[in-house]
Design a protein around this motif. Sequence first.
Motif, PDB file in Angstrom:
ATOM      1  N   THR A  99      12.420 -15.163  18.310  1.00  0.00           N
ATOM      2  CA  THR A  99      11.523 -16.311  16.717  1.00  0.00           C
ATOM      3  C   THR A  99      10.064 -16.014  16.282  1.00  0.00           C
ATOM      4  OG1 THR A  99      13.647 -17.601  17.284  1.00  0.00           O
ATOM      5  CG2 THR A  99      12.088 -18.222  15.611  1.00  0.00           C
ATOM      6  N   SER A 100       9.293 -15.720  16.763  1.00  0.00           N
ATOM      7  CA  SER A 100       8.080 -15.616  17.066  1.00  0.00           C
ATOM      8  C   SER A 100       7.628 -14.484  16.510  1.00  0.00           C
ATOM      9  CB  SER A 100       7.325 -16.167  18.299  1.00  0.00           C
ATOM     10  OG  SER A 100       7.148 -17.193  19.030  1.00  0.00           O
ATOM     11  N   TRP A 101       8.314 -13.084  16.499  1.00  0.00           N
ATOM     12  CA  TRP A 101       8.128 -11.844  15.982  1.00  0.00           C
ATOM     13  C   TRP A 101       8.223 -12.435  14.749  1.00  0.00           C
ATOM     14  CZ3 TRP A 101      12.004  -8.570  14.482  1.00  0.00           C
ATOM     15  CH2 TRP A 101      11.408  -7.215  14.656  1.00  0.00           C
ATOM     16  N   LEU A 102       9.349 -12.568  14.571  1.00  0.00           N
ATOM     17  CA  LEU A 102      10.112 -13.234  13.249  1.00  0.00           C
ATOM     18  C   LEU A 102       8.973 -13.351  12.755  1.00  0.00           C
ATOM     19  CD1 LEU A 102      14.151 -13.118  13.890  1.00  0.00           C
ATOM     20  CD2 LEU A 102      12.972 -11.333  13.342  1.00  0.00           C
ATOM     21  N   ALA A 103       8.614 -14.926  12.978  1.00  0.00           N
ATOM     22  CA  ALA A 103       7.549 -15.305  12.170  1.00  0.00           C
ATOM     23  C   ALA A 103       6.231 -15.207  11.117  1.00  0.00           C
ATOM     24  CB  ALA A 103       7.401 -17.029  12.670  1.00  0.00           C
ATOM     25  N   GLY A 104       5.679 -13.560  12.184  1.00  0.00           N
ATOM     26  CA  GLY A 104       4.816 -12.639  11.916  1.00  0.00           C
ATOM     27  C   GLY A 104       5.437 -12.016  11.057  1.00  0.00           C
ATOM     28  N   GLY A 105       6.651 -11.493  11.029  1.00  0.00           N
ATOM     29  CA  GLY A 105       6.837 -10.607   9.796  1.00  0.00           C
ATOM     30  C   GLY A 105       7.339 -12.032   8.360  1.00  0.00           C
ATOM     31  N   LEU A 106       6.990 -12.459   8.536  1.00  0.00           N
ATOM     32  CA  LEU A 106       7.478 -13.807   7.270  1.00  0.00           C
ATOM     33  C   LEU A 106       5.785 -14.066   6.474  1.00  0.00           C
ATOM     34  CD1 LEU A 106       9.123 -17.036   8.530  1.00  0.00           C
ATOM     35  CD2 LEU A 106       9.863 -14.518   7.255  1.00  0.00           C
ATOM     36  N   LEU A 107       4.941 -13.530   6.827  1.00  0.00           N
ATOM     37  CA  LEU A 107       3.541 -13.126   6.257  1.00  0.00           C
ATOM     38  C   LEU A 107       3.736 -12.263   4.850  1.00  0.00           C
ATOM     39  CD1 LEU A 107       0.923 -13.204   9.591  1.00  0.00           C
ATOM     40  CD2 LEU A 107       1.642 -15.237   7.132  1.00  0.00           C
ATOM     41  N   ILE A 108       3.323 -12.489   4.002  1.00  0.00           N
ATOM     42  CA  ILE A 108       3.359 -11.681   2.989  1.00  0.00           C
ATOM     43  C   ILE A 108       1.907 -10.912   2.943  1.00  0.00           C
ATOM     44  CG2 ILE A 108       3.529 -11.792   0.367  1.00  0.00           C
ATOM     45  CD1 ILE A 108       5.009 -14.539   0.751  1.00  0.00           C
ATOM     46  N   THR A 109       1.923  -9.170   2.768  1.00  0.00           N
ATOM     47  CA  THR A 109       1.271  -8.565   2.358  1.00  0.00           C
ATOM     48  C   THR A 109       1.375  -8.028   1.724  1.00  0.00           C
ATOM     49  OG1 THR A 109       2.065  -7.644   4.441  1.00  0.00           O
ATOM     50  CG2 THR A 109       0.467  -9.323   5.232  1.00  0.00           C
ATOM     51  N   GLU A 110       0.124  -7.247   1.217  1.00  0.00           N
ATOM     52  CA  GLU A 110       0.863  -6.009   0.225  1.00  0.00           C
ATOM     53  C   GLU A 110      -0.291  -4.907   0.462  1.00  0.00           C
ATOM     54  OE1 GLU A 110      -0.924  -7.713  -3.436  1.00  0.00           O
ATOM     55  OE2 GLU A 110      -2.948  -8.063  -2.395  1.00  0.00           O
ATOM     56  N   ARG A 111      -0.117  -3.813  -0.069  1.00  0.00           N
ATOM     57  CA  ARG A 111      -1.160  -2.433   0.397  1.00  0.00           C
ATOM     58  C   ARG A 111      -2.619  -2.938  -1.122  1.00  0.00           C
ATOM     59  NH1 ARG A 111       0.290   3.619   0.333  1.00  0.00           N
ATOM     60  NH2 ARG A 111      -1.724   4.528   0.391  1.00  0.00           N
ATOM     61  N   VAL A 112      -3.541  -2.931  -0.181  1.00  0.00           N
ATOM     62  CA  VAL A 112      -4.986  -2.690  -1.317  1.00  0.00           C
ATOM     63  C   VAL A 112      -5.452  -1.453  -2.125  1.00  0.00           C
ATOM     64  CG1 VAL A 112      -7.408  -2.166  -1.182  1.00  0.00           C
ATOM     65  CG2 VAL A 112      -6.469  -4.014   0.768  1.00  0.00           C
ATOM     66  N   PRO A 113      -4.940  -1.934  -3.124  1.00  0.00           N
ATOM     67  CA  PRO A 113      -4.632  -0.576  -4.476  1.00  0.00           C
ATOM     68  C   PRO A 113      -5.835   0.920  -4.240  1.00  0.00           C
ATOM     69  CG  PRO A 113      -5.457  -2.874  -5.640  1.00  0.00           C
ATOM     70  CD  PRO A 113      -5.227  -2.908  -4.131  1.00  0.00           C
ATOM     71  N   GLY A 114      -5.549   1.539  -4.138  1.00  0.00           N
ATOM     72  CA  GLY A 114      -6.298   2.662  -4.164  1.00  0.00           C
ATOM     73  C   GLY A 114      -7.082   3.006  -2.354  1.00  0.00           C
ATOM     74  N   GLU A 115      -6.384   2.104  -1.632  1.00  0.00           N
ATOM     75  CA  GLU A 115      -6.647   2.329   0.189  1.00  0.00           C
ATOM     76  C   GLU A 115      -5.367   2.863   0.850  1.00  0.00           C
ATOM     77  OE1 GLU A 115      -9.828  -0.132   1.163  1.00  0.00           O
ATOM     78  OE2 GLU A 115     -10.191  -0.169  -0.591  1.00  0.00           O
ATOM     79  N   ASP A 116      -5.602   2.988   1.610  1.00  0.00           N
ATOM     80  CA  ASP A 116      -4.764   2.989   2.897  1.00  0.00           C
ATOM     81  C   ASP A 116      -4.875   2.081   3.690  1.00  0.00           C
ATOM     82  OD1 ASP A 116      -3.296   4.934   2.651  1.00  0.00           O
ATOM     83  OD2 ASP A 116      -4.886   6.375   3.560  1.00  0.00           O
ATOM     84  N   ARG A 117      -5.216   0.443   3.403  1.00  0.00           N
ATOM     85  CA  ARG A 117      -4.744  -0.835   3.576  1.00  0.00           C
ATOM     86  C   ARG A 117      -4.062  -1.976   3.994  1.00  0.00           C
ATOM     87  NH1 ARG A 117      -9.412  -3.565   3.937  1.00  0.00           N
ATOM     88  NH2 ARG A 117     -10.161  -2.596   1.732  1.00  0.00           N
TER      89      ARG A 117
END
Length: 257
Positions: A99-117
């Motif tokens: 459940t905690s592992w799945l919670a980590g996947g709930l965080l919404i992220t995005e790729r920084v435009p033009g960068e590998d971050r």
Amino acid sequence: MTPRTARLLALPFALAAFLLRIGVEFWLKPLTWRIDSTAVALLGWAAGTAGSVLVPVAGYLLLTRAVRRRPATFQVDPAGPRFTAPAAPAWAGPWSILTSWLAGGLLITERVPGEDRVRFFESGEALVWNVLAVLAVLLVVGLVLSDERPRLTLDEAGITVRGLVRGRTLRWGRLLVGGPPGPAGKGRAELVLAERPATPDRPPVPRSLRIGPVHVDRDFLAGSVRHYVAHPERRSAIGTAAELASLRATLGATPDA
């Protein structure tokens, strides 16, 4: 190590799974973007993702292997005349880590435009609610591990299984003599009972209790239920140490069976 200690020991492993899942998202995923081979990149990401949950689960199971075996006995509840069986570490630990592992996947992220971050999705108020939702999941994990639910209780009235949210009780007087049969196989997660029908001309009504998350040997539990259904005169003694010793002697059980 007691079952409660084993359950609480899952907390650091659950936190590790949460942080590893975030690490996969913020470190491993950008790393795979720099790999020319799509197959290698996909394999690396899959291996890292699987390892972020499997390693904490394996570590926890290895550390608690001595206490995961379900005992052929109950606990005498000091709060009332009843026998109890608390939540099983074999269930609560892996459940909390996953459940905690799945919670980590709930965080919404995005790729920084033009960068590998990778960065958190910059959406103002939505980000705040997203983080609060993840924290709420982690809080629930902590509360579940500190509690004894799912929990099984035997008292003079009947047998009760209290889940994370609600419970279910089957009264002795409604159950038919001769049941339940011993659970078929180690992995059987339910105890099937036969309840008296509403009218005599109808067949018995099957009732099932989910016992997979409960820390008690399944055969011992089935034998205990058969014993108290067949011997109503013994029910008033449930909850005493003498009755527990008598029950175990009757069933030929040992605590670590």
